[in-house]
Structure formats: C-alpha cells, structure tokens
Design a protein around this motif. Sequence first.
Motif, PDB file in Angstrom:
ATOM      1  N   ASN A 211      74.828  -0.494  52.076  1.00 25.19           N
ATOM      2  CA  ASN A 211      73.460  -0.209  51.633  1.00 25.19           C
ATOM      3  C   ASN A 211      72.408  -0.775  52.569  1.00 25.19           C
ATOM      4  O   ASN A 211      72.607  -1.794  53.220  1.00 25.19           O
ATOM      5  CB  ASN A 211      73.235  -0.722  50.203  1.00 25.19           C
ATOM      6  N   THR A 212      71.262  -0.060  52.576  1.00 27.81           N
ATOM      7  CA  THR A 212      70.092  -0.504  53.333  1.00 27.81           C
ATOM      8  C   THR A 212      68.952  -0.824  52.360  1.00 27.81           C
ATOM      9  O   THR A 212      67.781  -0.772  52.718  1.00 27.81           O
ATOM     10  CB  THR A 212      69.636   0.591  54.301  1.00 27.81           C
ATOM     11  N   LEU A 213      69.309  -1.129  51.102  1.00 30.97           N
ATOM     12  CA  LEU A 213      68.319  -1.333  50.057  1.00 30.97           C
ATOM     13  C   LEU A 213      67.985  -2.800  49.839  1.00 30.97           C
ATOM     14  O   LEU A 213      67.212  -3.138  48.954  1.00 30.97           O
ATOM     15  CB  LEU A 213      68.837  -0.725  48.738  1.00 30.97           C
ATOM     16  N   GLY A 214      68.591  -3.664  50.628  1.00 35.81           N
ATOM     17  CA  GLY A 214      68.308  -5.089  50.495  1.00 35.81           C
ATOM     18  C   GLY A 214      68.976  -5.739  49.291  1.00 35.81           C
ATOM     19  O   GLY A 214      68.559  -6.808  48.859  1.00 35.81           O
ATOM     20  N   GLU A 332      58.427  -3.495  35.908  1.00 39.75           N
ATOM     21  CA  GLU A 332      58.190  -2.048  35.986  1.00 39.75           C
ATOM     22  C   GLU A 332      57.878  -1.606  37.407  1.00 39.75           C
ATOM     23  O   GLU A 332      58.390  -0.597  37.889  1.00 39.75           O
ATOM     24  CB  GLU A 332      57.065  -1.652  35.023  1.00 39.75           C
ATOM     25  N   ARG A 333      57.038  -2.361  38.101  1.00 38.73           N
ATOM     26  CA  ARG A 333      56.743  -2.027  39.500  1.00 38.73           C
ATOM     27  C   ARG A 333      57.989  -2.181  40.369  1.00 38.73           C
ATOM     28  O   ARG A 333      58.228  -1.381  41.293  1.00 38.73           O
ATOM     29  CB  ARG A 333      55.629  -2.941  40.023  1.00 38.73           C
ATOM     30  N   ASP A 334      58.780  -3.203  40.090  1.00 40.50           N
ATOM     31  CA  ASP A 334      60.030  -3.443  40.806  1.00 40.50           C
ATOM     32  C   ASP A 334      60.960  -2.232  40.682  1.00 40.50           C
ATOM     33  O   ASP A 334      61.546  -1.757  41.663  1.00 40.50           O
ATOM     34  CB  ASP A 334      60.703  -4.687  40.224  1.00 40.50           C
ATOM     35  N   LEU A 339      63.665   2.428  42.983  1.00 37.33           N
ATOM     36  CA  LEU A 339      64.140   3.798  42.823  1.00 37.33           C
ATOM     37  C   LEU A 339      63.557   4.719  43.896  1.00 37.33           C
ATOM     38  O   LEU A 339      64.237   5.619  44.387  1.00 37.33           O
ATOM     39  CB  LEU A 339      63.799   4.320  41.429  1.00 37.33           C
ATOM     40  N   ALA A 340      62.292   4.488  44.269  1.00 36.90           N
ATOM     41  CA  ALA A 340      61.673   5.298  45.320  1.00 36.90           C
ATOM     42  C   ALA A 340      62.376   5.075  46.651  1.00 36.90           C
ATOM     43  O   ALA A 340      62.662   6.024  47.397  1.00 36.90           O
ATOM     44  CB  ALA A 340      60.189   4.952  45.434  1.00 36.90           C
ATOM     45  N   GLN A 341      62.686   3.814  46.947  1.00 35.64           N
ATOM     46  CA  GLN A 341      63.394   3.491  48.183  1.00 35.64           C
ATOM     47  C   GLN A 341      64.775   4.117  48.198  1.00 35.64           C
ATOM     48  O   GLN A 341      65.234   4.640  49.224  1.00 35.64           O
ATOM     49  CB  GLN A 341      63.508   1.973  48.346  1.00 35.64           C
ATOM     50  N   PHE A 342      65.451   4.085  47.028  1.00 36.52           N
ATOM     51  CA  PHE A 342      66.781   4.679  46.934  1.00 36.52           C
ATOM     52  C   PHE A 342      66.723   6.196  47.137  1.00 36.52           C
ATOM     53  O   PHE A 342      67.547   6.770  47.843  1.00 36.52           O
ATOM     54  CB  PHE A 342      67.394   4.353  45.575  1.00 36.52           C
ATOM     55  N   SER A 343      65.730   6.851  46.541  1.00 35.32           N
ATOM     56  CA  SER A 343      65.578   8.303  46.694  1.00 35.32           C
ATOM     57  C   SER A 343      65.337   8.668  48.151  1.00 35.32           C
ATOM     58  O   SER A 343      65.887   9.655  48.656  1.00 35.32           O
ATOM     59  CB  SER A 343      64.422   8.810  45.825  1.00 35.32           C
ATOM     60  N   GLN A 344      64.521   7.867  48.850  1.00 35.84           N
ATOM     61  CA  GLN A 344      64.269   8.116  50.271  1.00 35.84           C
ATOM     62  C   GLN A 344      65.544   7.941  51.086  1.00 35.84           C
ATOM     63  O   GLN A 344      65.819   8.708  52.016  1.00 35.84           O
ATOM     64  CB  GLN A 344      63.187   7.169  50.776  1.00 35.84           C
ATOM     65  N   SER A 345      66.347   6.934  50.713  1.00 34.66           N
ATOM     66  CA  SER A 345      67.609   6.687  51.412  1.00 34.66           C
ATOM     67  C   SER A 345      68.570   7.859  51.226  1.00 34.66           C
ATOM     68  O   SER A 345      69.218   8.303  52.186  1.00 34.66           O
ATOM     69  CB  SER A 345      68.243   5.394  50.888  1.00 34.66           C
TER      70      SER A 345
END
Length: 378
Positions: A211-214, A332-334, A339-345
């Motif tokens: 993963n590149t999601l940290g 909620e912001r987290d 999820l946005a980062q995951f969708s981009q990935s």
Amino acid sequence: MAPKDAPKDAIVIAIDAMGGDHGPAVTVCGAALLLDERPDVFFQLHGDEARINAELARLPKLKARSIVIHTDQCVAMDEKPAQAIRRRNTSLSNAIHAVKSGEARAIISAGNTGALMALSKMILKMRTDDLERPAIGCSWPNKKGFGTVLDVGANVTSDARQLIEFALMGTAFHRAVHGVEKPSIGLLNVGSEDAKGHEEVREAHKLLRENTLGLNYHGFVEGTDLCAGTVDVTVTDGFTGNVALKTAEGTARFIRDLLKEAFRSGPLAMLGALLASSALKAMSRRIDPGAANGGPLLGLKGIVIKSHGGADARAFSNAIGVGLSLAASDYERDIIESLAQFSQSIAAADAAAGMASNTHIKESSAEEILATADDKVN
C-alpha cells in the motif's frame, strides 16, 4: 441547527429511547449516567412520551438537559428492515433524521440492527458512492487495553477492496476513540502464511502490504491474536467477525459463571472469594461485554452507534460515550480523506493496468500484421 430547548454550547445526542430489550428503563437511565460525567451534553429522547417521562420523573438533572420527542411507534427487535423502512414515524427513524438535519451530532440505539443499518443508509446515505454498506466496528478488550475489530455483522461477505476500506475506517475509529495516532492493522485469517486463506483475503493482504496509503500494516493475524492485542485494528468480513464476537462474549459469560460456581462451592472457597473480591471485580470489568459496548456504523454521512440490545444502563452509557468521542474528533474528516486517497490509488492502478493492456493489444496487432504479410509473401 440545535433544537430550541438545547443550550447553544451543548453537544446534542439523539437517543432511540424505545430500542433494545428494555426500552426507556435502560436508555433513559443510561443517558442520566452519562450526564453525570459529561454535563455539557443535551439529549433528544425519541419515543413514547408517557414511558420516557415516567423515567425522567426520577431523574431531575437529566430532565433539565433533555427534550422528549414523542412518537407512538417503535421498531420491534424482530421486525424486518423492509417493514421498518415503510413506517417512517418511529423513534428510530426520527432519531436518525435528527442527525441528518444537523439537530444532533450522533444517534444511539440498542434496537434492531438490520433496521438501524437500513434506515441509516437510506436517510444519511453512504459517505462515498463506492461504499455499498456500512461496516460495524467494535472495541475488543485485550491484554493491552482495547483493540478494534470490524466488520462484526453488517456484511456477510466482503471482497478485497471492501476489506481495505474497513482497514481505513477502522483506523480512523481507533484513532478517535482510543487515541492511537497510527494504529497497527491486521487481516484476520486461518494462518499467518501468505498462502493461507481464501482469494479475497489474500488479495487484500497483497494490496495492503504494497500500500501507498500510509497505513501501519502488520499482516495476517489469527483468532488468538484478538485477545493478545497483537494489532490495534483487526479486519475481517461480517460473518467471521460476528461469529468471533458472539463466541468471545459467550466465553466471557461462561468464565464468569464458572468462577461464581467455584467460589460458592464451600466455606473455604467463599472465604477465598472474599479475600480476592477486589481482584475478581477488576477482572469482571475487563471481560464484561458492556465495558466495550457501542459499535459505530462506519462509512455513513453521520455518526450512528449500535448498542447491545440487552445492555444495562451502564453499558448503554458507554455506547453514548463512543458517540461523543467520535463527535469530538476529526474522525469524519479522517474517513473522507482516507477514502478519497484510496479511490485515487485504485483509479491510478486501473489506469496503469489499462495502459498495459492496450500496449499488449497493439503489440499483438503488429505481430498479426507481420504474420499476415509473411503469408502473402509465401
């Protein structure tokens, strides 16, 4: 907006007062216990006004910090979700609408799980279009304190992408409620080797490892790791998670009953119980399912907390506490950012795969042209 009877600086919590096995006798008293610890909270109590007021008559402090929103309908514990959806004016649906409108920061219910999930999804909607259903998380007592396990009942089966989404949402929840900045994550499996498990869990393992999601990904974990506290967040499908949860709760009650039986077996045993009473009470609190009561429905546009249907007042107050912890955090912001980062990935990976596929097609086409030319020459 806040309801007219709530002070401007209050945190408003909506309670499905009719939910659970005991209704207002537990839900209202649970709110009163929480208020002793958090006087900044104001409650919306949704349900039968007469039954709720009968409890409030004994709880003047709570009466001054709550408003009763009457409805004579409630969702039965065995009611089918489709029936609950058709009956809009229930204590459960009205409490969820309070979160939707912004009147309340969270809704707490000990009622019908299927109805709570269906109504929450319909009224609040999912956080993103890619999410299909909420995941239910829970705090799990272990040697180090508490871990987080999800999903524990919302989704019977889950593919690799959903398991990764659970990891992201579980991380946000654990950070908000248990204060661990970068929780470690494990995938529940039948063994720790890469080749173990079904295809979906192996695929999720591969993606999380690369993963590149940290994320702080540990790897596969087994059932014994749940109570050992090997990782902070354990991810699994709802079928496996629910079986594990019910098994653990049943085992805790079994051990407690065995200890009671043993310490009542004779005079010396009873004397031993008396001498060890403080230690036994501490152990009982650690393994009590009510101590970790309150499972969030993760992935919704709003905070929804599911309490055990058979919870007592103290356990129900713990569930309210989970809702307050989430409301006071960046949870909620987290979730949105993760999820946005995951969708981009995923989109980037799909695009790369598409380019590789097109290159392969072009190469194949060139080979076919050359082969055809050779045939014509021959």
